[in-house]
Design an enzyme around this catalytic site. Structure first.
Site, PDB file in Angstrom:
ATOM      1  N   ASP A   1      73.929  81.185  51.047  1.00  0.00           N
ATOM      2  CA  ASP A   1      72.539  80.778  51.246  1.00  0.00           C
ATOM      3  C   ASP A   1      72.313  79.538  50.375  1.00  0.00           C
ATOM      4  OD1 ASP A   1      69.809  80.346  51.031  1.00  0.00           O
ATOM      5  OD2 ASP A   1      69.307  82.480  51.134  1.00  0.00           O
TER       6      ASP A   1
ATOM      7  N   PHE B   1      67.419  86.220  46.738  1.00  0.00           N
ATOM      8  CA  PHE B   1      66.070  86.158  47.291  1.00  0.00           C
ATOM      9  C   PHE B   1      65.893  87.350  48.226  1.00  0.00           C
ATOM     10  CE2 PHE B   1      62.753  84.864  50.212  1.00  0.00           C
ATOM     11  CZ  PHE B   1      61.782  84.465  49.315  1.00  0.00           C
TER      12      PHE B   1
ATOM     13  N   ARG C   1      58.208  79.198  36.903  1.00  0.00           N
ATOM     14  CA  ARG C   1      59.280  78.458  37.554  1.00  0.00           C
ATOM     15  C   ARG C   1      58.854  77.029  37.839  1.00  0.00           C
ATOM     16  NH1 ARG C   1      61.562  80.099  43.535  1.00  0.00           N
ATOM     17  NH2 ARG C   1      59.487  79.400  44.078  1.00  0.00           N
TER      18      ARG C   1
ATOM     19  N   TYR D   1      62.539  73.193  54.109  1.00  0.00           N
ATOM     20  CA  TYR D   1      61.164  72.892  53.689  1.00  0.00           C
ATOM     21  C   TYR D   1      61.015  72.792  52.175  1.00  0.00           C
ATOM     22  CZ  TYR D   1      61.136  78.040  53.697  1.00  0.00           C
ATOM     23  OH  TYR D   1      61.445  79.361  53.517  1.00  0.00           O
ATOM     24  N   LYS D   2      62.101  73.031  51.450  1.00  0.00           N
ATOM     25  CA  LYS D   2      62.040  72.933  49.986  1.00  0.00           C
ATOM     26  C   LYS D   2      62.446  71.508  49.590  1.00  0.00           C
ATOM     27  CE  LYS D   2      63.207  77.848  49.495  1.00  0.00           C
ATOM     28  NZ  LYS D   2      61.996  78.386  48.863  1.00  0.00           N
TER      29      LYS D   2
END
Lengths: 418, 418
Positions: free
Chosen positions: A207, A126, A377, A230-231
């Site tokens: 990560d 990312f 996605r 938050y995912k």
């Protein structure tokens, strides 16, 4: 069809996680396949946040630093996240953003390997992981960055981590990788990669943004880890991130962002910094208390969850989606691994017009997203997604592709945030 | 008495700011003199936060990054803070904590003065300013820290900034000072100090935590500034902090915490960092959206406020408090300046048993706080404090001192957060 909607319904009826769906407040009429980007709102979060705003802040004011445990939020929240990544109490600190925690981890790790001047970074990681490493490498003393490409992002027949092996030598101070690739969902073998990196004498930083909450993470022997909440963890937009520091390093490392919340005696107001014992030294400034309130509400749910059930359902949902699309849209190119054991809780396809496809699909009530240059996605959050949702999403995607409704001009316009 | 409670009431009746008190939700029966630490809750904040939680997050989910302006929160919120410090649009970015922003400012400033190896830091500054500078000086290349003591914290008859003049030479890269001293409330002449520092060739970074919202700040020629929003600005516990970057520096400086939110094209997912134009490059990771919602609710109030009226009332309130205590408790030692023009919106006294005094006072409904080693501190937030509150607070403090109720053993026990 390989499976009917009624059969999906039957699978949902015997899903051991089925009752968790009621713990979330989901907008009616849509299938939300973006839980890998922003998790859904837990039903009791509004009340929990309101209590913090109206009572803890509004009535008790500054006293809440003691009475409502505000001061301890980074540690107490971190201790609740810890089991989700296979860590123990005192090993995880919640706070700041993932990007800031990457900086803290990199800056803490480099002095552990004096003389080594290389940071290994993944071209497919990312972007913020790459950007923060670039900033840190420059600011902290002209470290060299060695980029390894396509690590784990290809569904190759060989090992996706061969490139990593080639990159490791005696100059490598640390390696920063994501456990699950944000674009393709490809998953690395965390234990094996950690072992390989450490065997080369380097520090391993993981990560976990796209894995924690989606599967049972076992942080094992890793040196550091960071992640967001938050995912899959439903902590709310921009909820506090976290840093894991292996106990063996905790007393040896420094937090370069040495703010007063990480001081050994913050209320002594001493002129010089002295790090707090343990992971607390990785605290920096005042915690955004309202955002912690929402995160703690979601952790109320997560502490009741069996992550092995989550993983089993995740594998079932992603496999179902792939099987359905194999049949309904055979020309669609899968971007990630076909083997469900090698992916996270996400399925991605390549499509040259991915952006309008995603927007046309949203108009049919199925929310996925697009990642440049050509990735469509879909994230599968096992606590609130059902097999029937997967069925509906796959049939809607197949319909958008076959009727070419995505070619409508109105879908071409790019929003600022894609 | 120099003034009666009835006379205070009369002053309140003609206070041009009197209607703002109703904009805040204050707990009944107490006089809250900690608005300099955690500002009171604006009455409409709960509804604003609930909307963000239940609608923006719960219903609209990821789409809110566009539709609710989440992505732009650091800039849009910064632009609303800007007028409070005399800055313009595009000059202030809201986000992270004050401590993290100090690190960003210091790391951005140092390369502007290559060859200069000294950072001037104030022994009396709030500790996190000192701690972060210490961490940065070490990590960013062995900079030397030159501590100047007692700058502005004494009510001396000479200039409080003589020590600063002595510290400035050709080796000084930057100076970091607070406009208002957190312990004593002593205020520096921002324009004069900035001029003196810049005349010596150094970069001036201001910490505005104890001045923005308490008085009309004019950032003027300063190079950088940072501040928090949870004190006088009522943004809520741990609300986003901010950084000001002078327009002349914006294209020349780097943000060492180079996360993707500060990238020129964040959704292109490019492999390498390219800074966004302007102050946006100082963004790092995902913003804690719920905390921004509360902050923006408070800024709804602040954009209606005339800061000169705030300052006039602040001077009146702090002067009234000092005059009353001169009469009621003549032995009490004022810790800050007697001249109201030389202090912020805060009055402090020295007392060897400051801690139990503050706790005994709280039992009489007057909330102040203690700062080690011997400071009893009272903040005066002009939007919700009245002259009668000041009268009641001064008489309560005098009573606690004269009846020695603070000697009760129950007040000696130290809470974790003092």
């Amino acid at each position: 069809m390989a499976i009917t909607r009624a059969e999906c319904q039957a699978l949902d009826d015997r899903d051991p996680l089925r009752e968790f769906r009621d713990a979330f407040s989901l907008p009616p009429g849509i299938v939300y396949l973006l839980g890998n980007s922003l998790g859904a709102l837990p039903r009791h979060t509004p009340e929990r946040v309101a209590r913090t705003v109206e009572s803890e802040w509004g009535v008790h004011l500054g006293a809440s630093w003691n009475t409502a445990g505000w001061w301890d939020l980074p540690q107490s929240t971190g201790d609740r996240i810890a089991p989700l990544i296979g860590a123990g109490p005192g090993q995880v600190l919640a706070g700041d953003s993932t990007s800031v925690n990457i900086f803290k981890a990199v800056a803490a790790a480099l002095p552990l390997r004096p003389g080594r001047r290389v940071i290994v970074s993944d071209l497919d990681n990312f972007p913020t992981d790459r950007y923060v490493v670039q900033g840190a490498a420059d600011a902290l003393g002209s470290y060299e960055i060695r980029d390894v490409g396509s690590l784990g992002s290809q569904d190759s027949t060989g090992s996706p981590d061969d490139a990593l092996a080639d990159a490791l030598d005696d100059d490598v101070a640390l390696v920063l990788l994501s456990q699950v690739d944000y674009r393709t969902g490809a998953m690395r073998d965390l234990a094996q990669v950690t072992e390989r990196v450490q065997a080369a004498g380097a520090i391993m930083i993981w990560d976990l943004c796209h894995s924690a909450g989606a599967l049972p993470v076992e942080i094992g022997a890793a040196d550091f880890a960071v992640g967001c909440t938050y995912k899959y963890l439903n902590g709310g937009p921009g909820a506090p991130a976290y840093i894991y520091v292996a106990p063996r390093h905790q007393e040896a490392v420094r937090n370069v962002l040495s703010g007063w919340h990480g001081h050994a005696a913050p209320f002594a107001f001493e002129p010089d910094y002295r790090p707090a014992p343990g992971v607390r030294r990785f605290a920096t400034g005042s915690p955004p208390v309202l955002s912690y309130a929402a995160l703690n509400a979601s952790l109320d749910i997560w502490e009741k969850v069996d992550m092995h059930q989550v993983r089993a359902k995740s594998v079932a949902l992603t496999s179902l989606f792939v099987e359905l699309l194999d049949e309904l849209a055979p020309d669609l190119e899968l971007a990630g691994p076909r083997d469900p054991e090698r992916r996270g809780s996400q399925v991605s396809y390549r499509h040259p017009d991915g952006y309008p496809v995603v927007r046309a699909l949203a108009d049919r009530g199925v929310v996925g997203d697009y990642r440049a240059p050509d990735i469509v996605r879909f994230g599968f959050a096992p606590l609130y997604l059902r097999h029937v949702d997967v069925f509906d999403a796959a049939t809607a995607l197949a319909a958008v592709l076959s009727d070419e409704s995505w070619r409508d001009e109105k879908y071409a316009h790019r929003l600022a945030v894609t």
